[in-house]
Design a protein around this motif. Sequence first.
Motif, PDB file in Angstrom:
ATOM      1  N   PRO A  16       0.819  -1.227   0.000  1.00  0.00           N
ATOM      2  CA  PRO A  16       0.000   0.000   0.000  1.00  0.00           C
ATOM      3  C   PRO A  16       0.852   1.278   0.000  1.00  0.00           C
ATOM      4  N   GLU A  20       1.160   4.193  -3.147  1.00  0.00           N
ATOM      5  CA  GLU A  20       1.047   5.643  -2.970  1.00  0.00           C
ATOM      6  C   GLU A  20       2.282   6.361  -3.506  1.00  0.00           C
ATOM      7  N   VAL A  39      -2.829  -2.390  -5.348  1.00  0.00           N
ATOM      8  CA  VAL A  39      -1.981  -2.950  -4.289  1.00  0.00           C
ATOM      9  C   VAL A  39      -1.318  -4.229  -4.784  1.00  0.00           C
TER      10      VAL A  39
END
Length: 165
Positions: A16, A20, A39
């Motif tokens: 995760p 980002e 993910v």
Amino acid sequence: STQRLELKQLGASDAPFMLELLNDPSFIANIGDRGVRTVEDAARYIQDRMTPSYARYGYGLYRVELKATGTPIGICGLVRRDYLDDPDVGFAFLPPYRRHGYANESAAATKAYALDVLGAARVLAITAPGNSGSIRVLQKIGLRFERMIAPPGDMGEIRLYTSYP
């Protein structure tokens, strides 16, 4: 480990965070679009791109986390590139953690590790010509601009820095 930071190998649980980071507009603009959109993509990216470097070279890009909280804030480490003769210091940080000295701190520790522990003859770094933030970090850790290079592919010319005087 530095005064404020821990650098650790990336694993599947970092997917995760990596999703980002890899989709941050600054990362895409200055480093490139890695095509990681989920993910699951991020977990595969870590497995296919990060983990093999640790096994093959004994180094790679590491998760940079705040010692006080364990919060992942970026990546920093050494990259082995086919078109460079020596390890390359690489780093990227999430927007809230830029301009706090974390890149300087982790990149300086990475450079010292490469030279003092791994016994590298020199350390290199590459950056996009307009990436003024990365250029400042490289200069602060003692790397000097050597020349423009054109790596394989369609990246265009990039700036090459070296630890040699």
